[in-house]
Design a protein around this motif. Structure first.
Motif, PDB file in Angstrom:
ATOM      1  N   VAL A   1       3.686  -6.651   9.413  1.00  0.00           N
ATOM      2  CA  VAL A   1       3.583  -5.371   8.736  1.00  0.00           C
ATOM      3  C   VAL A   1       4.898  -4.626   8.841  1.00  0.00           C
ATOM      4  CG1 VAL A   1       2.384  -3.184   8.639  1.00  0.00           C
ATOM      5  CG2 VAL A   1       1.149  -5.255   9.259  1.00  0.00           C
TER       6      VAL A   1
ATOM      7  N   ILE B   1       3.601   0.696   2.946  1.00  0.00           N
ATOM      8  CA  ILE B   1       3.220  -0.321   3.924  1.00  0.00           C
ATOM      9  C   ILE B   1       3.238  -1.678   3.247  1.00  0.00           C
ATOM     10  CG2 ILE B   1       1.433  -1.136   5.482  1.00  0.00           C
ATOM     11  CD1 ILE B   1       0.424   1.689   5.664  1.00  0.00           C
TER      12      ILE B   1
ATOM     13  N   LEU C   1       0.939   5.338   0.576  1.00  0.00           N
ATOM     14  CA  LEU C   1       0.140   6.372   1.227  1.00  0.00           C
ATOM     15  C   LEU C   1       0.897   7.675   1.109  1.00  0.00           C
ATOM     16  CD1 LEU C   1      -2.515   5.679   2.576  1.00  0.00           C
ATOM     17  CD2 LEU C   1      -1.377   5.989   4.772  1.00  0.00           C
TER      18      LEU C   1
ATOM     19  N   LEU D   1       2.159  11.051   2.195  1.00  0.00           N
ATOM     20  CA  LEU D   1       2.358  11.782   3.459  1.00  0.00           C
ATOM     21  C   LEU D   1       2.420  13.278   3.196  1.00  0.00           C
ATOM     22  CD1 LEU D   1       4.937   9.708   5.516  1.00  0.00           C
ATOM     23  CD2 LEU D   1       2.474   9.877   5.798  1.00  0.00           C
TER      24      LEU D   1
ATOM     25  N   LEU E   1       4.479   6.907   2.214  1.00  0.00           N
ATOM     26  CA  LEU E   1       4.619   5.853   3.209  1.00  0.00           C
ATOM     27  C   LEU E   1       4.316   4.529   2.518  1.00  0.00           C
ATOM     28  CD1 LEU E   1       5.046   5.009   6.145  1.00  0.00           C
ATOM     29  CD2 LEU E   1       2.585   5.267   6.481  1.00  0.00           C
TER      30      LEU E   1
ATOM     31  N   GLU F   1      16.428  -6.404   5.449  1.00  0.00           N
ATOM     32  CA  GLU F   1      16.839  -5.785   6.693  1.00  0.00           C
ATOM     33  C   GLU F   1      16.254  -6.518   7.897  1.00  0.00           C
ATOM     34  OE1 GLU F   1      15.886  -1.752   7.558  1.00  0.00           O
ATOM     35  OE2 GLU F   1      17.553  -1.092   6.307  1.00  0.00           O
TER      36      GLU F   1
ATOM     37  N   ASN G   1       6.938  -0.972   7.428  1.00  0.00           N
ATOM     38  CA  ASN G   1       6.666   0.295   6.781  1.00  0.00           C
ATOM     39  C   ASN G   1       7.922   1.120   6.676  1.00  0.00           C
ATOM     40  OD1 ASN G   1       6.715   2.543   9.073  1.00  0.00           O
ATOM     41  ND2 ASN G   1       5.921   0.628   9.921  1.00  0.00           N
ATOM     42  N   ARG G   2       7.958   1.943   5.649  1.00  0.00           N
ATOM     43  CA  ARG G   2       9.083   2.865   5.528  1.00  0.00           C
ATOM     44  C   ARG G   2       8.661   4.056   4.695  1.00  0.00           C
ATOM     45  NH1 ARG G   2      12.901  -0.296   5.050  1.00  0.00           N
ATOM     46  NH2 ARG G   2      14.574   1.173   4.650  1.00  0.00           N
ATOM     47  N   ILE G   3       9.395   5.133   4.890  1.00  0.00           N
ATOM     48  CA  ILE G   3       9.078   6.362   4.177  1.00  0.00           C
ATOM     49  C   ILE G   3       9.966   6.459   2.945  1.00  0.00           C
ATOM     50  CG2 ILE G   3       9.237   8.862   4.298  1.00  0.00           C
ATOM     51  CD1 ILE G   3       8.456   8.599   7.251  1.00  0.00           C
TER      52      ILE G   3
ATOM     53  N   GLU H   1       0.841  -1.191   0.000  1.00  0.00           N
ATOM     54  CA  GLU H   1       0.000   0.000   0.000  1.00  0.00           C
ATOM     55  C   GLU H   1       0.878   1.244   0.000  1.00  0.00           C
ATOM     56  OE1 GLU H   1      -3.489  -0.513   0.922  1.00  0.00           O
ATOM     57  OE2 GLU H   1      -4.090   1.609   0.886  1.00  0.00           O
TER      58      GLU H   1
ATOM     59  N   GLN I   1      14.721  -4.043   0.422  1.00  0.00           N
ATOM     60  CA  GLN I   1      15.481  -3.621   1.587  1.00  0.00           C
ATOM     61  C   GLN I   1      14.746  -3.973   2.874  1.00  0.00           C
ATOM     62  OE1 GLN I   1      16.449   0.530   1.599  1.00  0.00           O
ATOM     63  NE2 GLN I   1      17.634   0.306   3.477  1.00  0.00           N
TER      64      GLN I   1
ATOM     65  N   ARG J   1       6.686  12.731  -0.308  1.00  0.00           N
ATOM     66  CA  ARG J   1       7.024  11.675   0.646  1.00  0.00           C
ATOM     67  C   ARG J   1       5.900  10.669   0.690  1.00  0.00           C
ATOM     68  NH1 ARG J   1      11.001  13.341   4.217  1.00  0.00           N
ATOM     69  NH2 ARG J   1      10.259  12.037   5.910  1.00  0.00           N
TER      70      ARG J   1
END
Lengths: 344, 344
Positions: free
Chosen positions: A161, A153, A143, A145, A151, A228, A163-165, A141, A224, A149
């Motif tokens: 879950v 998900i 989103l 911001l 987001l 990670e 998430n990263r920006i 997903e 990543q 930018r």
DNA sequence: CTCAGCACTCTCTGCATCAGAGCGCCAATG
DNA sequence: CATTGGCGCTCTGATGCAGAGAGTGCTGAG
């Protein structure tokens, strides 16, 4: 006598067993007198001294100095846990107690609470290696911001879950983002990012350029994110180890130990070994070749999802620990964790 | 003489300053001879002894025993940091180093890395109180995991992602879930769950029953998710404190201290105080009334988002720490954190 | 094979001693 | 009158020593 260098006769085994048990209980080197009293063998201290001398020759016990009793060597502990130890299973009450403290809201919480409950109940340090994830995803997903930018998900196949920006070059409209995530979700759900990359390679040129950029960003971020979060180890209750006399007398050793806890990778290697075999495994003293763990033992058990081993739980405590108690605790915790994770 | 019980003349201040500085550097009680050498005042030890006696009467310094030098009391430290201390700002290089180590991918990482970098650079323990979130949400999503298990993904107004698994009574179809999340997203984005609850109250009856159940579940979960993640404190580098002689000599004290770290709530209260004022604050020794922190100082600074204070960063170390170094570090870290969070 | 006895070794504790560091006080000084 | 050299006092920490306690190894007898 000569053949005793290979095998231990029954009496020697019994004596070794009670010696280890008493040492685990007291923490004091145990002498021939004490042994004669508690072995139940009705032998005089003098006779027992003979047996103890043999045990020392064979490397199962050692004396800190001339006029102290004997303490088990790592080899002595090894023999003890491998062949002399009798574990008593947990009663229902304790299992329920364990189960009640696991928080199943999401994987992170589950893992953290497992580690915590292990440390609480054993009063040592609890460790859990986070479950290995497959590289696939279930849902993605985007989103918005702010201007540039996003987001991202990402729901993994296992229901975790992440998430990263992401910083983008161009400002996407909400509908573009929906379009992108729809495309990924509908066409590629279940695939690994590697697969997606391959399959997209050909189509990428046909897409509008902005869209393809978005895809590329998503792929990179996804890759990543997955790599990670590969594997990590969660530790709790290290504090408990401060209270253990065996360890806290040696300040430098103690610090080495705590440093080990901070450099997770080393610890991870050790714990990963355990996930090759089934059932509870025990590492004693410096057996693993890790000097900081010289006075420690690690009791581990792998846990699984759908029959596949994905991680390890365990307890780190002093070598002088009540194995017959810790072993079933670790065992059950691994099973509880397995079943909690499999329900997803 | 009598009026000196209230104010310190310049000479006494200078002597107190050098005494504290030397004690911080050496860790040894400092005697009159040493002070006469390092104060730059060209006074004989005998004269200095007179001043020291005064300082002791006023409670700024104390001697561990008759024939040792003097050490600063908490009150002495307080006076030192409040009026004698000269902090030197960090150079650009160090600021860049700090900034480079902050990981901005998401809030959790940002907070964790801030705590970590504080501990790395000061070699003490770093603490960060996680940012207070508003109760509002930006985006919500239901995802079907299995028959009766849903994954609820919640993006807060600040762009943080939370998730939890919900057990449902009935099996929802994917389209029902989409419908539900659409409704929430379109009508209520930005509202707090409390507001949503109120506004839904009236409409709830008009909805199909299954849908209203889903809504109720979402609200409950959302409420809980928000309230649970309310405030927490992230600590790193506790290990460093093991190496500090002032602390590790006292095993029991040390354990109390580490216990404090595990019971986050107590620590949280202390750190929350700091978020009432602006700029760096310093808690010395047992000033805060927390016995485990007797030998410790806490240097804190609040950080903000859009000009509003939302949390606190800080360093916990021995009272005998190099304040002139730690203070600017904490200060800058708070500012970096503020700006990293404000960009969202 | 078992066991009592004995000499031996090592640790731990308390005690006394001694040097070192630092202070407080006092009387002398400019 | 602030400053200072000097002297006696006190406390700590290191060192040495003796005695008690614990446990062993060995030996010779049953």
């Amino acid at each position: 006598m000569a053949n005793e260098t290979h095998a231990l006769n029954e009496r020697a085994q019994l004596l070794l067993k009670t010696l280890v048990e008493r040492y685990i209980a007291d923490g004091q080197p145990v002498g021939s007198r004490a042994l004669s009293k508690y072995s139940g063998l009705d032998l005089s201290p003098a006779s027992i001294r003979n047996v103890m001398a043999d045990l020392e020759d064979m490397g199962f016990i050692a004396s800190p100095h001339t006029s102290a009793g004997r303490v088990p060597t790592p080899r002595g502990y090894r023999f003890f846990v491998d062949t002399l130890l009798t574990v008593k299973p947990l009663d229902r009450v304790e299992i329920n107690q364990l189960e009640g403290q696991l928080q199943v809201e999401n994987t992170q919480k589950l893992v953290a609470s497992a580690s915590h409950v292990l440390s609480e109940i054993t009063r040592f340090a609890g460790v859990v290696v986070t479950p290995r994830r497959s590289a696939g995803f279930r849902h993605i997903e985007f989103l918005r911001l702010s201007e540039k930018r996003l987001l991202l998900i990402l729901v993994t196949a296992e229901g975790d879950v992440q998430n990263r920006i992401i910083q983008t070059e161009k400002a996407y409209t909400p509908s573009e983002l929906v379009e992108a995530s729809n495309m990924l979700n509908q066409n590629f759900a279940g695939c690994t990012f590697e697969e997606i990359r391959r399959r997209l390679q050909s189509e990428l040129k046909q897409l509008r350029e902005d869209m393809s950029q978005l895809m590329a960003a998503a792929l990179a971020a996804g890759d990543q994110a997955v790599s990670e979060s590969a594997e990590d180890v969660v530790i709790s209750g290290e504090v408990n180890l401060l209270g253990i006399n065996d360890l806290s007398s040696n300040m430098t050793k103690l610090r080495e130990l705590f440093n080990l806890f901070e450099h997770r990778t080393t610890l991870l290697q050790l714990l990963d070994v355990s996930s090759r075999a089934q059932g509870v495994q025990i590492f004693i003293g410096g057996e693993a070749g890790l000097t900081p763990l010289d006075e420690c033992s690690v009791v581990t058990a792998p846990y699984e999802v759908d029959g596949k081993i994905v991680g390890t739980v365990g307890v780190i405590g002093p070598t002088r620990m009540a194995y017959e108690r810790v072993i079933p605790i670790v065992d059950i915790t691994a099973k509880l964790l397995s079943s909690a994770l499999t329900q997803r």
